[in-house]
Write an enzyme that holds these catalytic residues in place. Structure first.
Site, PDB file in Angstrom:
ATOM      1  N   ARG A 131      -0.802   1.455  -4.686  1.00 44.11           N
ATOM      2  CA  ARG A 131      -0.351   1.007  -3.351  1.00 44.11           C
ATOM      3  C   ARG A 131      -1.507   0.443  -2.542  1.00 44.11           C
ATOM      4  O   ARG A 131      -1.297  -0.393  -1.666  1.00 44.11           O
ATOM      5  CB  ARG A 131       0.308   2.176  -2.620  1.00 44.11           C
ATOM      6  CG  ARG A 131       1.610   2.608  -3.300  1.00 44.11           C
ATOM      7  CD  ARG A 131       2.282   3.719  -2.544  1.00 44.11           C
ATOM      8  NE  ARG A 131       2.676   3.287  -1.218  1.00 44.11           N
ATOM      9  CZ  ARG A 131       3.062   4.118  -0.259  1.00 44.11           C
ATOM     10  NH1 ARG A 131       3.124   5.406  -0.486  1.00 44.11           N
ATOM     11  NH2 ARG A 131       3.412   3.653   0.923  1.00 44.11           N
ATOM     12  N   TYR A 145       4.359 -11.134   9.778  1.00 41.00           N
ATOM     13  CA  TYR A 145       4.115 -11.151  11.224  1.00 41.00           C
ATOM     14  C   TYR A 145       3.096 -10.087  11.582  1.00 41.00           C
ATOM     15  O   TYR A 145       3.011  -9.050  10.925  1.00 41.00           O
ATOM     16  CB  TYR A 145       5.401 -10.959  12.036  1.00 41.00           C
ATOM     17  CG  TYR A 145       6.246  -9.754  11.667  1.00 41.00           C
ATOM     18  CD1 TYR A 145       7.117  -9.804  10.582  1.00 41.00           C
ATOM     19  CD2 TYR A 145       6.206  -8.587  12.428  1.00 41.00           C
ATOM     20  CE1 TYR A 145       7.912  -8.712  10.255  1.00 41.00           C
ATOM     21  CE2 TYR A 145       7.005  -7.488  12.108  1.00 41.00           C
ATOM     22  CZ  TYR A 145       7.847  -7.562  11.018  1.00 41.00           C
ATOM     23  OH  TYR A 145       8.625  -6.490  10.694  1.00 41.00           O
ATOM     24  N   PRO A 146       2.306 -10.369  12.620  1.00 38.78           N
ATOM     25  CA  PRO A 146       1.369  -9.356  13.097  1.00 38.78           C
ATOM     26  C   PRO A 146       2.016  -8.519  14.192  1.00 38.78           C
ATOM     27  O   PRO A 146       2.961  -8.982  14.846  1.00 38.78           O
ATOM     28  CB  PRO A 146       0.220 -10.194  13.667  1.00 38.78           C
ATOM     29  CG  PRO A 146       0.870 -11.456  14.133  1.00 38.78           C
ATOM     30  CD  PRO A 146       2.112 -11.661  13.305  1.00 38.78           C
ATOM     31  N   MET A 147       1.569  -7.291  14.374  1.00 40.62           N
ATOM     32  CA  MET A 147       2.144  -6.453  15.436  1.00 40.62           C
ATOM     33  C   MET A 147       1.144  -5.454  16.013  1.00 40.62           C
ATOM     34  O   MET A 147       0.107  -5.169  15.405  1.00 40.62           O
ATOM     35  CB  MET A 147       3.385  -5.720  14.929  1.00 40.62           C
ATOM     36  CG  MET A 147       3.123  -4.668  13.886  1.00 40.62           C
ATOM     37  SD  MET A 147       4.620  -3.707  13.523  1.00 40.62           S
ATOM     38  CE  MET A 147       4.830  -2.745  15.012  1.00 40.62           C
ATOM     39  N   ASN A 148       1.475  -4.969  17.175  1.00 36.60           N
ATOM     40  CA  ASN A 148       0.704  -3.916  17.849  1.00 36.60           C
ATOM     41  C   ASN A 148       1.603  -2.728  18.137  1.00 36.60           C
ATOM     42  O   ASN A 148       2.835  -2.844  18.137  1.00 36.60           O
ATOM     43  CB  ASN A 148       0.215  -4.390  19.235  1.00 36.60           C
ATOM     44  CG  ASN A 148      -0.853  -5.462  19.138  1.00 36.60           C
ATOM     45  OD1 ASN A 148      -1.542  -5.598  18.135  1.00 36.60           O
ATOM     46  ND2 ASN A 148      -0.980  -6.225  20.219  1.00 36.60           N
ATOM     47  N   LYS A 149       0.994  -1.613  18.426  1.00 43.05           N
ATOM     48  CA  LYS A 149       1.697  -0.487  19.046  1.00 43.05           C
ATOM     49  C   LYS A 149       1.269  -0.494  20.511  1.00 43.05           C
ATOM     50  O   LYS A 149       0.071  -0.598  20.808  1.00 43.05           O
ATOM     51  CB  LYS A 149       1.297   0.829  18.375  1.00 43.05           C
ATOM     52  CG  LYS A 149       1.797   0.980  16.936  1.00 43.05           C
ATOM     53  CD  LYS A 149       3.228   1.457  16.865  1.00 43.05           C
ATOM     54  CE  LYS A 149       3.781   1.488  15.455  1.00 43.05           C
ATOM     55  NZ  LYS A 149       3.306   2.612  14.673  1.00 43.05           N
ATOM     56  N   HIS A 172      11.104   6.145  11.203  1.00 44.38           N
ATOM     57  CA  HIS A 172      10.741   4.787  10.755  1.00 44.38           C
ATOM     58  C   HIS A 172      10.775   4.703   9.219  1.00 44.38           C
ATOM     59  O   HIS A 172      11.363   3.785   8.649  1.00 44.38           O
ATOM     60  CB  HIS A 172       9.331   4.445  11.270  1.00 44.38           C
ATOM     61  CG  HIS A 172       8.734   3.226  10.637  1.00 44.38           C
ATOM     62  ND1 HIS A 172       8.973   1.952  11.101  1.00 44.38           N
ATOM     63  CD2 HIS A 172       7.905   3.085   9.560  1.00 44.38           C
ATOM     64  CE1 HIS A 172       8.313   1.089  10.336  1.00 44.38           C
ATOM     65  NE2 HIS A 172       7.652   1.742   9.399  1.00 44.38           N
ATOM     66  N   GLN A 185       7.363  -3.840   1.215  1.00 44.42           N
ATOM     67  CA  GLN A 185       6.507  -4.103   2.379  1.00 44.42           C
ATOM     68  C   GLN A 185       5.069  -3.748   2.075  1.00 44.42           C
ATOM     69  O   GLN A 185       4.803  -2.801   1.341  1.00 44.42           O
ATOM     70  CB  GLN A 185       7.043  -3.345   3.601  1.00 44.42           C
ATOM     71  CG  GLN A 185       6.192  -2.227   4.156  1.00 44.42           C
ATOM     72  CD  GLN A 185       6.361  -0.929   3.386  1.00 44.42           C
ATOM     73  OE1 GLN A 185       6.793  -0.917   2.238  1.00 44.42           O
ATOM     74  NE2 GLN A 185       5.977   0.170   4.002  1.00 44.42           N
ATOM     75  N   SER A 223       9.696   1.124  16.925  1.00 43.44           N
ATOM     76  CA  SER A 223       9.694  -0.312  17.227  1.00 43.44           C
ATOM     77  C   SER A 223      10.277  -0.593  18.603  1.00 43.44           C
ATOM     78  O   SER A 223       9.741  -1.402  19.364  1.00 43.44           O
ATOM     79  CB  SER A 223      10.492  -1.076  16.163  1.00 43.44           C
ATOM     80  OG  SER A 223       9.894  -0.901  14.895  1.00 43.44           O
TER      81      SER A 223
HETATM   82  O1  76R Z   1       3.954   4.494   3.436  1.00 40.04           O
HETATM   83  C1  76R Z   1       5.044   5.120   3.388  1.00 40.04           C
HETATM   84  O2  76R Z   1       5.969   4.848   2.612  1.00 40.04           O
HETATM   85  C2  76R Z   1       5.226   6.217   4.347  1.00 40.04           C
HETATM   86  C3  76R Z   1       6.108   5.854   5.443  1.00 40.04           C
HETATM   87  C4  76R Z   1       5.630   4.665   6.268  1.00 40.04           C
HETATM   88  C5  76R Z   1       4.510   4.552   7.070  1.00 40.04           C
HETATM   89  C6  76R Z   1       3.419   5.587   7.330  1.00 40.04           C
HETATM   90  C7  76R Z   1       6.342   3.405   6.334  1.00 40.04           C
HETATM   91  C8  76R Z   1       7.487   3.110   5.610  1.00 40.04           C
HETATM   92  N1  76R Z   1       5.687   2.585   7.211  1.00 40.04           N
HETATM   93  C9  76R Z   1       4.555   3.241   7.673  1.00 40.04           C
HETATM   94  C10 76R Z   1       3.611   2.757   8.552  1.00 40.04           C
HETATM   95 MN1  76R Z   1       6.357   0.803   7.899  1.00 40.04          MN
HETATM   96  N2  76R Z   1       6.967  -1.025   8.503  1.00 40.04           N
HETATM   97  C11 76R Z   1       6.521  -1.695   9.627  1.00 40.04           C
HETATM   98  C12 76R Z   1       7.377  -2.824   9.862  1.00 40.04           C
HETATM   99  O3  76R Z   1       9.385  -4.904  12.496  1.00 40.04           O
HETATM  100  C13 76R Z   1       9.150  -3.712  12.818  1.00 40.04           C
HETATM  101  O4  76R Z   1       9.853  -3.118  13.654  1.00 40.04           O
HETATM  102  C14 76R Z   1       7.970  -2.996  12.227  1.00 40.04           C
HETATM  103  C15 76R Z   1       7.293  -3.726  11.061  1.00 40.04           C
HETATM  104  C16 76R Z   1       8.302  -2.874   8.839  1.00 40.04           C
HETATM  105  C17 76R Z   1       9.394  -3.881   8.636  1.00 40.04           C
HETATM  106  C18 76R Z   1       8.042  -1.723   7.997  1.00 40.04           C
HETATM  107  C19 76R Z   1       8.758  -1.410   6.852  1.00 40.04           C
HETATM  108  N3  76R Z   1       4.789   0.700   9.205  1.00 40.04           N
HETATM  109  C20 76R Z   1       3.748   1.568   9.262  1.00 40.04           C
HETATM  110  C21 76R Z   1       2.800   1.084  10.247  1.00 40.04           C
HETATM  111  C22 76R Z   1       1.472   1.761  10.639  1.00 40.04           C
HETATM  112  C23 76R Z   1       1.793   2.657  11.796  1.00 40.04           C
HETATM  113  C24 76R Z   1       0.656   3.435  12.347  1.00 40.04           C
HETATM  114  O5  76R Z   1      -0.273   3.801  11.600  1.00 40.04           O
HETATM  115  O6  76R Z   1       0.709   3.726  13.571  1.00 40.04           O
HETATM  116  C25 76R Z   1       3.317  -0.069  10.776  1.00 40.04           C
HETATM  117  C26 76R Z   1       2.696  -0.962  11.828  1.00 40.04           C
HETATM  118  C27 76R Z   1       4.570  -0.304  10.117  1.00 40.04           C
HETATM  119  C28 76R Z   1       5.415  -1.345  10.400  1.00 40.04           C
HETATM  120  N4  76R Z   1       7.872   0.871   6.514  1.00 40.04           N
HETATM  121  C29 76R Z   1       8.114   1.865   5.596  1.00 40.04           C
HETATM  122  C30 76R Z   1       8.665  -0.222   6.172  1.00 40.04           C
HETATM  123  C31 76R Z   1       9.420   0.132   4.993  1.00 40.04           C
HETATM  124  C32 76R Z   1      10.389  -0.825   4.284  1.00 40.04           C
HETATM  125  C33 76R Z   1       9.082   1.416   4.640  1.00 40.04           C
HETATM  126  C34 76R Z   1       9.594   2.242   3.451  1.00 40.04           C
HETATM  127  C35 76R Z   1       8.582   2.088   2.344  1.00 40.04           C
HETATM  128  C36 76R Z   1       8.933   2.779   1.072  1.00 40.04           C
HETATM  129  O7  76R Z   1       9.489   3.879   1.123  1.00 40.04           O
HETATM  130  O8  76R Z   1       8.621   2.186   0.024  1.00 40.04           O
END
Ligand code: 76R
EC number: 1.3.98.5
Length: 249
Positions: A131, A145-149, A172, A185, A223
């Site tokens: 991974r 796309y880029p994003m912020n919290k 999430h 992703q 989000s």
């Molecule tokens: O890595 C993992 O599978 C654990 C769960 C997980 C984390 C920690 C996870 C799962 N994400 C994580 C972190 Mn995510 N993710 C996004 C977006 O458009 C939007 O609203 C947000 C953009 C999408 C589409 C998405 C998809 N994720 C993050 C982080 C870092 C956060 C931080 O550290 O504060 C961001 C910015 C972010 C954003 N996320 C998943 C997905 C998908 C599809 C999963 C499931 C992955 C899987 O199970 O294989």
């Protein structure tokens, strides 16, 4: 001060967006265009070899709409390698027929919000390394796309406790996981590296799944309350044949 999430960081990423300078391409003669196409073939070949050797990964997609014509996504071990790839491309004859439209520098990131960790070195685990150093899927479509919290007084992600963030991330992750098999992703972190905090790169054989996933996530608190988004780029897989077809006059 709230506890910072721990991250595991993998390959560095460069999303290199370009457009084709059609006026220059059309003004070139057949021989000049052939030299340009040869460059492109050599690049694609060498990037494929790097991927074969598991020393990095590259994927190329056309971009739909006017923000760019195509994107080259490179993952490599070091920033130096990304820099060298970019410069090598810039020096090529093919690059003379392109313009730079946008780029994004980040690093593949896994965070510890949901993983428990069993005390052993995660880098010894093949599934974690796969991974952190992913081979980019060559799905039919890409969405980037880029994003912020958010860091506003009322809604500041960075002032929530670790536990609150973990609870939010759980929900999430659940939405994300319901798209398993449909959307892949890759989250890349870019705090200190580029203008936003993360890059989100999604791959799917069905572009509608991007819309469904991103829309569903908009209703999730992570989000809905804390997400801030940059420009969206969406496109279609470009193979060498596809590229040649695209450039055909
Ligand atoms: O890595 C993992 O599978 C654990 C769960 C997980 C984390 C920690 C996870 C799962 N994400 C994580 C972190 Mn995510 N993710 C996004 C977006 O458009 C939007 O609203 C947000 C953009 C999408 C589409 C998405 C998809 N994720 C993050 C982080 C870092 C956060 C931080 O550290 O504060 C961001 C910015 C972010 C954003 N996320 C998943 C997905 C998908 C599809 C999963 C499931 C992955 C899987 O199970 O294989």
């Amino acid at each position: 001060m709230s506890e910072a999430a721990q991250t595991l960081d993998g390959w560095y990423a460069l999303h290199d967006f370009r457009s084709i300078n059609w006026a220059a391409w059309k003004a070139a003669d057949d021989e000049e265009r052939a030299v340009g196409l040869d460059d492109l073939r050599v690049f694609l070949q060498s990037w494929a070899e790097t991927e074969e050797a598991k020393a990095g990964s590259t994927a190329i997609y056309s971009i739909v709409g006017q923000k760019a014509d195509f994107v080259i996504v490179h993952l490599r071990e070091t920033l130096e390698e990304l820099n060298a790839l970019e410069t090598e491309f810039d020096k090529s004859t093919f690059a003379d027929y392109t313009t730079k439209t946008y780029s994004y520098v980040s690093v593949v990131e896994l965070s510890n919000y949901l993983g428990k960790g069993d005390g052993t070195d995660p880098r010894q685990k093949p599934e974690i390394m796969a991974r952190l150093q992913p081979i980019l899927p060559k799905s039919k479509h890409i969405c980037f796309y880029p994003m912020n919290k958010k860091r506003e007084l009322a809604d500041n992600w960075y002032m929530l406790s670790m536990e609150e963030r973990q609870n939010l991330m759980r929900s999430h992750g659940l939405i994300g996981r319901s798209y398993a098999g449909k959307v892949k992703q890759i989250i890349t972190g870019s705090v200190g590296l580029d203008d936003w905090e993360w890059g989100v790169t999604l791959f799917s054989d069905d572009a509608l799944q991007f819309k469904k996933l991103v829309y569903e996530m908009r209703f999730d608190e992570v989000s809905a309350r804390y997400g801030e988004f940059g420009s969206f780029y969406v496109g279609n897989l470009l193979t060498l044949e596809g590229f040649e077809q695209l450039l055909k006059l």
